[in-house]
Design a protein around this motif. Sequence first.
Motif, mmCIF file in Angstrom:
data_model
loop_
_atom_site.group_PDB
_atom_site.id
_atom_site.type_symbol
_atom_site.label_atom_id
_atom_site.label_comp_id
_atom_site.label_asym_id
_atom_site.label_seq_id
_atom_site.Cartn_x
_atom_site.Cartn_y
_atom_site.Cartn_z
ATOM 1 N N UNK A 36 0.851 -1.190 0.000
ATOM 2 C CA UNK A 36 0.000 0.000 0.000
ATOM 3 C C UNK A 36 0.886 1.238 0.000
ATOM 4 N N UNK A 37 0.553 2.174 -0.885
ATOM 5 C CA UNK A 37 1.286 3.439 -0.941
ATOM 6 C C UNK A 37 0.299 4.589 -0.756
ATOM 7 N N UNK A 38 0.813 5.811 -0.739
ATOM 8 C CA UNK A 38 -0.042 6.980 -0.597
ATOM 9 C C UNK A 38 -1.063 7.098 -1.713
ATOM 10 N N UNK A 39 -0.683 6.683 -2.918
ATOM 11 C CA UNK A 39 -1.608 6.723 -4.045
ATOM 12 C C UNK A 39 -2.821 5.818 -3.849
ATOM 13 N N UNK A 40 -2.645 4.728 -3.116
ATOM 14 C CA UNK A 40 -3.759 3.816 -2.837
ATOM 15 C C UNK A 40 -4.746 4.419 -1.852
ATOM 16 N N UNK A 41 -4.276 5.340 -1.004
ATOM 17 C CA UNK A 41 -5.131 5.954 0.007
ATOM 18 C C UNK A 41 -5.713 7.290 -0.452
ATOM 19 N N UNK A 42 -5.230 7.832 -1.557
ATOM 20 C CA UNK A 42 -5.745 9.087 -2.114
ATOM 21 C C UNK A 42 -6.959 8.784 -2.979
ATOM 22 N N UNK A 43 -7.999 9.640 -2.884
ATOM 23 C CA UNK A 43 -9.216 9.373 -3.653
ATOM 24 C C UNK A 43 -10.179 10.558 -3.554
ATOM 25 N N UNK A 44 -11.105 10.648 -4.504
ATOM 26 C CA UNK A 44 -12.175 11.633 -4.354
ATOM 27 C C UNK A 44 -13.133 11.177 -3.252
ATOM 28 N N UNK A 45 -13.861 12.128 -2.666
ATOM 29 C CA UNK A 45 -14.823 11.776 -1.624
ATOM 30 C C UNK A 45 -16.094 12.593 -1.788
ATOM 31 N N UNK A 46 -17.161 12.096 -1.214
ATOM 32 C CA UNK A 46 -18.438 12.802 -1.160
ATOM 33 C C UNK A 46 -19.008 12.663 0.237
ATOM 34 N N UNK A 47 -19.818 13.633 0.626
ATOM 35 C CA UNK A 47 -20.334 13.620 2.000
ATOM 36 C C UNK A 47 -21.694 14.295 2.053
ATOM 37 N N UNK A 48 -22.592 13.712 2.790
ATOM 38 C CA UNK A 48 -23.882 14.315 3.116
ATOM 39 C C UNK A 48 -23.801 14.707 4.583
#
Length: 109
Positions: free
Chosen positions: A90-102
């Motif tokens: 696992x690297x930082x790229x695996x933990x980076x992602x878009x997110x959404x929230x209500x």
Amino acid sequence: MGLLLEYIGAPSSLFHYGAEVVVGGRNVELVGDQGFQASPSVSGESFERSAVFAAEVGARAELNVTSFFRIGLSGGYRLVSGADLEKAAVSGGDLSAPYGQLSLRFGSF
């Protein structure tokens, strides 16, 4: 530990908007059968640990439902760097992602 900076445009309007930036650092751990979690581990048995830096940039649209209740929809991107968990590949790229929230916010605004 981190820093949150937030801008809220026209907060008294029925419909308003906002933007936020969050930056900070923490540890990420690989813990047995439990998978990943933020430090410190509850059991104290960490198989692998890595310090990370994380930053989020996001925007929000919000509706004032009553004088003490707001409902909002937000989204953005979380960038994580420094994660290097070799056993789990696992690297930082695996933990980076878009997110959404209500969000449902209650209080004195």
